[in-house]
Design a protein around this motif. Structure first.
Motif, PDB file in Angstrom:
ATOM      1  N   SER A  14      24.966   0.307  42.058  1.00 32.38           N
ATOM      2  CA  SER A  14      24.654   1.620  42.591  1.00 32.38           C
ATOM      3  C   SER A  14      25.365   2.740  41.859  1.00 32.38           C
ATOM      4  O   SER A  14      25.023   3.896  42.006  1.00 32.38           O
ATOM      5  CB  SER A  14      25.028   1.697  44.075  1.00 32.38           C
ATOM      6  N   PHE A  15      26.352   2.418  41.072  1.00 33.07           N
ATOM      7  CA  PHE A  15      27.113   3.438  40.376  1.00 33.07           C
ATOM      8  C   PHE A  15      26.714   3.414  38.915  1.00 33.07           C
ATOM      9  O   PHE A  15      27.185   2.604  38.132  1.00 33.07           O
ATOM     10  CB  PHE A  15      28.615   3.189  40.519  1.00 33.07           C
ATOM     11  N   ILE A  16      25.777   4.288  38.545  1.00 37.66           N
ATOM     12  CA  ILE A  16      25.277   4.328  37.184  1.00 37.66           C
ATOM     13  C   ILE A  16      26.281   5.081  36.324  1.00 37.66           C
ATOM     14  O   ILE A  16      26.661   6.208  36.606  1.00 37.66           O
ATOM     15  CB  ILE A  16      23.916   5.036  37.123  1.00 37.66           C
ATOM     16  N   GLU A  64      15.185   8.391  42.758  1.00 32.64           N
ATOM     17  CA  GLU A  64      16.625   8.238  42.696  1.00 32.64           C
ATOM     18  C   GLU A  64      17.298   9.248  43.606  1.00 32.64           C
ATOM     19  O   GLU A  64      16.702  10.253  44.003  1.00 32.64           O
ATOM     20  CB  GLU A  64      17.139   8.402  41.254  1.00 32.64           C
ATOM     21  N   ILE A  65      18.559   8.972  43.941  1.00 31.76           N
ATOM     22  CA  ILE A  65      19.377   9.839  44.771  1.00 31.76           C
ATOM     23  C   ILE A  65      20.727   9.998  44.087  1.00 31.76           C
ATOM     24  O   ILE A  65      21.305   9.009  43.612  1.00 31.76           O
ATOM     25  CB  ILE A  65      19.586   9.254  46.179  1.00 31.76           C
ATOM     26  N   GLU A  66      21.236  11.227  44.018  1.00 34.66           N
ATOM     27  CA  GLU A  66      22.514  11.475  43.370  1.00 34.66           C
ATOM     28  C   GLU A  66      23.431  12.280  44.292  1.00 34.66           C
ATOM     29  O   GLU A  66      23.022  13.293  44.859  1.00 34.66           O
ATOM     30  CB  GLU A  66      22.319  12.238  42.061  1.00 34.66           C
ATOM     31  N   LEU A  88      21.884   6.587  42.748  1.00 32.93           N
ATOM     32  CA  LEU A  88      21.208   5.414  43.307  1.00 32.93           C
ATOM     33  C   LEU A  88      19.792   5.381  42.788  1.00 32.93           C
ATOM     34  O   LEU A  88      19.072   6.368  42.878  1.00 32.93           O
ATOM     35  CB  LEU A  88      21.196   5.482  44.836  1.00 32.93           C
ATOM     36  N   ARG A  89      19.381   4.260  42.240  1.00 30.80           N
ATOM     37  CA  ARG A  89      18.043   4.116  41.693  1.00 30.80           C
ATOM     38  C   ARG A  89      17.114   3.425  42.687  1.00 30.80           C
ATOM     39  O   ARG A  89      17.462   2.384  43.244  1.00 30.80           O
ATOM     40  CB  ARG A  89      18.089   3.322  40.383  1.00 30.80           C
ATOM     41  N   GLY A  90      15.933   3.994  42.910  1.00 28.37           N
ATOM     42  CA  GLY A  90      14.938   3.441  43.797  1.00 28.37           C
ATOM     43  C   GLY A  90      14.053   2.430  43.096  1.00 28.37           C
ATOM     44  O   GLY A  90      14.516   1.736  42.198  1.00 28.37           O
ATOM     45  N   PRO A  91      12.783   2.377  43.455  1.00 26.68           N
ATOM     46  CA  PRO A  91      12.132   3.363  44.340  1.00 26.68           C
ATOM     47  C   PRO A  91      12.452   3.139  45.821  1.00 26.68           C
ATOM     48  O   PRO A  91      12.726   2.028  46.244  1.00 26.68           O
ATOM     49  CB  PRO A  91      10.643   3.140  44.075  1.00 26.68           C
ATOM     50  N   PHE A  92      12.396   4.259  46.578  1.00 24.65           N
ATOM     51  CA  PHE A  92      12.537   4.225  48.026  1.00 24.65           C
ATOM     52  C   PHE A  92      11.252   4.797  48.606  1.00 24.65           C
ATOM     53  O   PHE A  92      10.988   5.986  48.509  1.00 24.65           O
ATOM     54  CB  PHE A  92      13.719   5.076  48.484  1.00 24.65           C
ATOM     55  N   GLU A  93      10.428   3.937  49.192  1.00 23.26           N
ATOM     56  CA  GLU A  93       9.170   4.364  49.806  1.00 23.26           C
ATOM     57  C   GLU A  93       9.396   4.494  51.308  1.00 23.26           C
ATOM     58  O   GLU A  93       9.704   3.512  51.986  1.00 23.26           O
ATOM     59  CB  GLU A  93       8.065   3.355  49.517  1.00 23.26           C
ATOM     60  N   LEU A  94       9.237   5.706  51.837  1.00 23.09           N
ATOM     61  CA  LEU A  94       9.639   5.991  53.208  1.00 23.09           C
ATOM     62  C   LEU A  94       8.482   6.529  54.034  1.00 23.09           C
ATOM     63  O   LEU A  94       7.734   7.386  53.571  1.00 23.09           O
ATOM     64  CB  LEU A  94      10.769   7.026  53.216  1.00 23.09           C
ATOM     65  N   ASN A  95       8.346   6.021  55.257  1.00 21.58           N
ATOM     66  CA  ASN A  95       7.406   6.561  56.229  1.00 21.58           C
ATOM     67  C   ASN A  95       8.227   7.264  57.296  1.00 21.58           C
ATOM     68  O   ASN A  95       8.922   6.625  58.070  1.00 21.58           O
ATOM     69  CB  ASN A  95       6.562   5.443  56.852  1.00 21.58           C
ATOM     70  N   LEU A  96       8.163   8.593  57.347  1.00 21.16           N
ATOM     71  CA  LEU A  96       9.146   9.367  58.076  1.00 21.16           C
ATOM     72  C   LEU A  96       8.663  10.019  59.360  1.00 21.16           C
ATOM     73  O   LEU A  96       9.463  10.653  60.051  1.00 21.16           O
ATOM     74  CB  LEU A  96       9.709  10.474  57.170  1.00 21.16           C
ATOM     75  N   LEU A  97       7.409   9.898  59.703  1.00 17.33           N
ATOM     76  CA  LEU A  97       6.919  10.671  60.844  1.00 17.33           C
ATOM     77  C   LEU A  97       7.502  10.191  62.162  1.00 17.33           C
ATOM     78  O   LEU A  97       7.812  10.986  63.039  1.00 17.33           O
ATOM     79  CB  LEU A  97       5.393  10.624  60.909  1.00 17.33           C
TER      80      LEU A  97
END
Length: 232
Positions: A14-16, A64-66, A88-97
């Motif tokens: 997780s730490f690039i 990604e998230i930084e 943090l490298r994804g992908p992160f596929e999110l269903n948020l409703l």
């Protein structure tokens, strides 16, 4: 729905750009990252009385998230400083409703983080319903089904509303939320201009649609970006 399993527990991965040898010698605690929406259908004004809008789903894909460390950041052991951001490298596929979604949880160095940046980008997994999309919303406009999607790749730099507030990780479990205010986003858009140009019974809103809603697609994308804040 999520690909968080790729990262949960994989501290070194997780730490690039930061060697894993540091992990054994610095002080760290748990950071949990979640996403949620502010949405209540009875609070949607639809912007116009003749454009009643309801939402059935809201999905995004993050590449990604930084976490950006504070300029005066120090982990207290000399191993991490303000030049070592966490990616943090994804992908992160999110269903948020519906409710809150956990993106990932990991150990990070104790200290102060001033900002979070995430990249929304198109999904490249061919078997996914989000393939080639970075954001998708489905619902109805005046009772007619609509489908909005966009394939934009864009960075979101988000912070707390209080500019003096930072993310502080120290001696406990810290949770932060990416909070999308869909009520504010939807209520700022005039959906009465949306048309079913090809007459197939579905109002399609995307960069390539044949219904004539391309400008509306770009506006929705911009409003979604504006609706996101950091919360705890």
């Amino acid at each position: 729905m999520k690909n968080k399993g790729l990262l949960i527990g994989l501290f070194c991965l997780s730490f690039i750009g930061i060697s894993c040898s540091k992990d054994d010698e610095q002080t760290s605690d748990n950071l949990t990252i979640k996403a949620r929406t502010t949405y209540a259908s009875n609070r949607l004004a639809g912007f116009r009385a003749n454009a009643a809008v309801t939402l059935n789903s809201f999905k995004i894909n993050l590449k990604e998230i930084e976490f950006e460390m504070d300029d005066d950041f120090s982990s207290g052991d000399g191993f991490y400083g303000d030049d070592d951001d966490i990616e943090l490298r994804g992908p992160f596929e999110l269903n948020l409703l519906n409710g809150t979604t956990e993106i990932t949880s990991l150990n990070v160095p104790n200290g102060v983080y001033k900002e979070v940046e995430f990249t929304m980008a198109r999904n490249t997994t061919s078997g996914s319903a989000m393939f080639n999309k970075s954001i998708e919303i489905k619902g109805t406009i005046n009772g007619t089904p609509f489908e909005f999607w966009h394939n934009v790749e864009e960075d979101f730099e988000i912070d707390y509303d209080d500019t003096n507030q930072n993310i502080v990780v120290t001696d406990n479990t810290t949770t932060v939320f990416f909070d999308f205010d869909l009520n504010a986003a939807i209520n700022s858009i005039d959906f009465s201009v949306a048309t079913d140009g090809d007459g197939d019974g579905i109002i399609e809103i995307n960069p390539n649609d044949t219904d004539g809603n391309q400008s509306l697609a770009n506006l929705i994308k911009d409003r979604i970006k504006d609706s996101c804040d950091l919360d705890d």
